[in-house]
Enzyme design. Sequence first.
Site, PDB file in Angstrom:
ATOM      1  N   GLU A   1       0.804  -1.231   0.000  1.00 24.41           N
ATOM      2  CA  GLU A   1       0.000   0.000   0.000  1.00 24.41           C
ATOM      3  C   GLU A   1       0.833   1.275   0.000  1.00 24.41           C
ATOM      4  OE1 GLU A   1      -2.585  -0.552   3.354  1.00 24.41           O
ATOM      5  OE2 GLU A   1      -4.096  -1.592   2.142  1.00 24.41           O
TER       6      GLU A   1
ATOM      7  N   GLU B   1       5.872 -22.184   8.103  1.00 25.22           N
ATOM      8  CA  GLU B   1       6.348 -21.317   9.184  1.00 25.22           C
ATOM      9  C   GLU B   1       7.379 -22.004  10.075  1.00 25.22           C
ATOM     10  OE1 GLU B   1       3.435 -21.731  12.938  1.00 25.22           O
ATOM     11  OE2 GLU B   1       2.564 -20.607  11.271  1.00 25.22           O
TER      12      GLU B   1
END
Length: 311
Positions: free
Chosen positions: A79, A110
Amino acid sequence: MLNTETPSSLHTALDTYPTATLTAVLIDDQYHAVRAVRAVAARIAQAVDAALPRIQAGGRLIYAGAGTSGRLGVLDGVELLPTFSWPNERAIGLLAGGQQAMFIAIEGAEDNTEQGAADIAHLQPQADDVVLLIAASGTTPYVLGALHAARAAGALTIGLANNPATPLLLTAEIGIGLDTGNELISGSTRLKAGTAQKIALNTFSTALMVKLHKVYGNLMVDVKPTNVKLLRRTVSLTMHATGHDEKTCRRILEECDFHVKTAIVALQRRISVSAAGQLLEQHRGDVRSALESAIPDAPHMYHRADEKLSP
């Protein structure tokens, strides 16, 4: 057991609630996220101040995380281009499991410490880079691998976790503990833990962009007009900042490829777009400084007589 994993003693009959009560309880629980971030405002400010000189020297923002935490990091970086014209190559998101993990949960990704370190090493981090490492647990192996590799390269490391005194917070140069406690639905850190991470990341990156002169007053004057909506916004922002009418603002914006900063300085100082760009460059993109500075009384810097602007 980690705080975020400990079953909540509240609302133990959550599955029996009427819909209106259920939604109200879930919303109310989010207030804890705001309070958790507010409690570490000073630490976030410390992170901004530590990151600023590195970014001014050409460093990159690098986000590393897994699952929800990793996706929030990617979102924050992505963004920055449309909002602040921050180049994509200087906001890089690393996500356990790779790009596909943005859309599909990649089980076990992970847990790979070595891959976290390898993903960081692939970017060839430098001392001016700023690495944000995000993990609700504070113990995620992928994130810890990335952390150790980033520290070894001399980059600034900023850890965000929702459990206190965890390896991520203790090992990162700056640890930001977002103590949101246990979740209303046990272990679902996409709830208030994720909300707290989103607030903290928004706060950090936005404050950093303000310090980099991407904002004038409270206007996002370095917006990148990548669509029709943002193109219209450049016009409204310029009108608001200068008090000039839409036609005048649009004309000047067209001359400077819709760069709001340049248009504001050109209109307010009554100088050419080229001169406004030079003035901004001299003042490191700081609109306020450019507006308050003295400029040479050189005829070539001003608009032609037929382009004079009304007061």
